[in-house]
Design a protein around this motif. Structure first.
Motif, mmCIF file in Angstrom:
data_model
loop_
_atom_site.group_PDB
_atom_site.id
_atom_site.type_symbol
_atom_site.label_atom_id
_atom_site.label_comp_id
_atom_site.label_asym_id
_atom_site.label_seq_id
_atom_site.Cartn_x
_atom_site.Cartn_y
_atom_site.Cartn_z
ATOM 1 N N THR A 44 0.830 -1.203 0.000
ATOM 2 C CA THR A 44 0.000 0.000 0.000
ATOM 3 C C THR A 44 0.866 1.256 0.000
ATOM 4 O O THR A 44 1.761 1.397 0.825
ATOM 5 C CB THR A 44 -0.922 0.010 1.239
ATOM 6 N N TRP A 45 0.576 2.167 -0.916
ATOM 7 C CA TRP A 45 1.262 3.468 -0.958
ATOM 8 C C TRP A 45 0.666 4.393 0.100
ATOM 9 O O TRP A 45 1.362 5.115 0.780
ATOM 10 C CB TRP A 45 1.139 4.054 -2.358
ATOM 11 N N PHE A 46 -0.660 4.372 0.211
ATOM 12 C CA PHE A 46 -1.367 5.131 1.236
ATOM 13 C C PHE A 46 -2.714 4.471 1.451
ATOM 14 O O PHE A 46 -3.359 4.027 0.510
ATOM 15 C CB PHE A 46 -1.569 6.596 0.815
ATOM 16 N N GLY A 47 -3.148 4.421 2.693
ATOM 17 C CA GLY A 47 -4.446 3.849 2.997
ATOM 18 C C GLY A 47 -5.090 4.543 4.173
ATOM 19 O O GLY A 47 -4.423 5.246 4.950
ATOM 20 N N VAL A 48 -6.401 4.344 4.289
ATOM 21 C CA VAL A 48 -7.146 4.860 5.430
ATOM 22 C C VAL A 48 -8.110 3.784 5.917
ATOM 23 O O VAL A 48 -8.578 2.942 5.144
ATOM 24 C CB VAL A 48 -7.934 6.151 5.094
ATOM 25 N N VAL A 49 -8.379 3.838 7.207
ATOM 26 C CA VAL A 49 -9.362 2.956 7.829
ATOM 27 C C VAL A 49 -10.371 3.846 8.540
ATOM 28 O O VAL A 49 -9.993 4.773 9.267
ATOM 29 C CB VAL A 49 -8.705 1.978 8.825
ATOM 30 N N ARG A 55 -14.566 0.548 16.114
ATOM 31 C CA ARG A 55 -14.589 -0.657 15.274
ATOM 32 C C ARG A 55 -14.393 -0.268 13.806
ATOM 33 O O ARG A 55 -15.097 0.606 13.307
ATOM 34 C CB ARG A 55 -15.924 -1.367 15.461
ATOM 35 N N PRO A 56 -13.478 -0.942 13.099
ATOM 36 C CA PRO A 56 -13.287 -0.642 11.677
ATOM 37 C C PRO A 56 -14.532 -0.995 10.865
ATOM 38 O O PRO A 56 -15.039 -2.120 10.953
ATOM 39 C CB PRO A 56 -12.113 -1.517 11.260
ATOM 40 N N ILE A 57 -15.030 -0.005 10.093
ATOM 41 C CA ILE A 57 -16.233 -0.248 9.287
ATOM 42 C C ILE A 57 -16.037 0.166 7.828
ATOM 43 O O ILE A 57 -16.965 0.036 7.028
ATOM 44 C CB ILE A 57 -17.479 0.439 9.891
ATOM 45 N N GLY A 58 -14.855 0.634 7.473
ATOM 46 C CA GLY A 58 -14.600 1.022 6.090
ATOM 47 C C GLY A 58 -13.129 1.239 5.854
ATOM 48 O O GLY A 58 -12.330 1.298 6.799
ATOM 49 N N MET A 59 -12.758 1.353 4.578
ATOM 50 C CA MET A 59 -11.352 1.564 4.236
ATOM 51 C C MET A 59 -11.227 1.994 2.790
ATOM 52 O O MET A 59 -12.185 1.967 2.017
ATOM 53 C CB MET A 59 -10.547 0.281 4.444
ATOM 54 N N GLY A 60 -10.016 2.352 2.434
ATOM 55 C CA GLY A 60 -9.638 2.641 1.060
ATOM 56 C C GLY A 60 -8.128 2.645 0.977
ATOM 57 O O GLY A 60 -7.452 2.967 1.964
ATOM 58 N N ARG A 61 -7.601 2.279 -0.192
ATOM 59 C CA ARG A 61 -6.147 2.232 -0.348
ATOM 60 C C ARG A 61 -5.747 2.775 -1.705
ATOM 61 O O ARG A 61 -6.535 2.788 -2.642
ATOM 62 C CB ARG A 61 -5.624 0.783 -0.287
ATOM 63 N N ILE A 62 -4.484 3.189 -1.780
ATOM 64 C CA ILE A 62 -3.850 3.525 -3.051
ATOM 65 C C ILE A 62 -2.636 2.620 -3.182
ATOM 66 O O ILE A 62 -1.836 2.500 -2.250
ATOM 67 C CB ILE A 62 -3.394 4.997 -3.098
ATOM 68 N N ILE A 63 -2.524 1.984 -4.329
ATOM 69 C CA ILE A 63 -1.358 1.168 -4.634
ATOM 70 C C ILE A 63 -0.676 1.788 -5.847
ATOM 71 O O ILE A 63 -1.267 2.598 -6.553
ATOM 72 C CB ILE A 63 -1.730 -0.300 -4.904
ATOM 73 N N GLY A 64 0.574 1.439 -6.074
ATOM 74 C CA GLY A 64 1.255 1.969 -7.242
ATOM 75 C C GLY A 64 2.749 1.990 -7.083
ATOM 76 O O GLY A 64 3.298 1.529 -6.079
ATOM 77 N N ASP A 65 3.397 2.571 -8.075
ATOM 78 C CA ASP A 65 4.864 2.584 -8.077
ATOM 79 C C ASP A 65 5.440 3.818 -7.398
ATOM 80 O O ASP A 65 6.653 3.977 -7.308
ATOM 81 C CB ASP A 65 5.408 2.432 -9.495
ATOM 82 N N GLY A 66 4.583 4.707 -6.939
ATOM 83 C CA GLY A 66 5.053 5.888 -6.228
ATOM 84 C C GLY A 66 5.463 7.048 -7.118
ATOM 85 O O GLY A 66 5.827 8.107 -6.625
ATOM 86 N N GLY A 67 5.404 6.848 -8.436
ATOM 87 C CA GLY A 67 5.840 7.913 -9.329
ATOM 88 C C GLY A 67 4.992 8.087 -10.563
ATOM 89 O O GLY A 67 4.511 9.176 -10.844
ATOM 90 N N THR A 68 4.790 7.014 -11.306
ATOM 91 C CA THR A 68 4.104 7.154 -12.590
ATOM 92 C C THR A 68 2.681 6.620 -12.607
ATOM 93 O O THR A 68 1.872 7.092 -13.390
ATOM 94 C CB THR A 68 4.883 6.428 -13.704
ATOM 95 N N ALA A 69 2.394 5.623 -11.764
ATOM 96 C CA ALA A 69 1.088 4.968 -11.834
ATOM 97 C C ALA A 69 0.571 4.633 -10.438
ATOM 98 O O ALA A 69 1.305 4.106 -9.597
ATOM 99 C CB ALA A 69 1.191 3.703 -12.669
ATOM 100 N N PHE A 70 -0.697 4.952 -10.235
ATOM 101 C CA PHE A 70 -1.366 4.680 -8.974
ATOM 102 C C PHE A 70 -2.743 4.106 -9.285
ATOM 103 O O PHE A 70 -3.344 4.441 -10.309
ATOM 104 C CB PHE A 70 -1.551 5.965 -8.166
#
Length: 143
Positions: A44-49, A55-70
């Motif tokens: 994960t490049w960045f995520g939130v819970v 109690r955790p009820i949701g989330m989202g993440r960003i994945i990628g190479d950190g420069g060109t593509a996410f």
């Protein structure tokens, strides 16, 4: 990111593997094997819970190479908490981090399932077909 009258708290990070798997299935997304989830969460490049009363009820993440593509992935909110603008909070946190840290020339994509496209459009995402592109995917065996 929480006020006294707001029972929801959004924090940066990723959930533990079993919580990740539960959040996905509770929201109607496909389950992932524990080994796959562990590898994915580590990338994960960045995520939130999103938490409700601790109690955790949701989330989202960003994945990628950190420069060109996410890619924005794993946006989900437990059905009992949907319709309260929580998906918007998750997306605001993710896009805010992209705007702060991603290079201006980066390409950011996501897959919009059903009516979620209307939420993503509010954050500047557009249909790739309108730009001569088409999204494609491939699943691995057993998926």
């Amino acid at each position: 990111m929480q006020t006294m009258s707001d029972p929801y708290m959004l924090e940066a990070g990723v959930p533990p593997v079993e919580v990740y798997r539960r959040l996905r299935t509770d929201a109607g997304l496909s389950d992932k094997a524990p080994e796959a989830a562990a590898l994915g969460l580590a990338g994960t490049w960045f995520g939130v819970v999103l938490h409700h009363e601790g109690r955790p009820i949701g989330m989202g993440r960003i994945i990628g190479d950190g420069g060109t593509a996410f890619q924005v992935v794993d946006i989900c909110v437990h059905p009992a908490h949907q319709g309260r603008g929580l998906g918007r909070r998750i997306m605001a946190a993710l896009t805010g981090e992209l705007e702060r840290r991603a290079p201006a020339t980066a390409y950011v994509s996501l897959i919009a399932d059903g009516p979620a496209r209307f939420l993503y459009e509010k954050f500047g995402f557009t249909d790739t077909a309108a730009h001569g592109s088409i999204g494609m995917y491939r699943t691995m065996r057993g998926s």
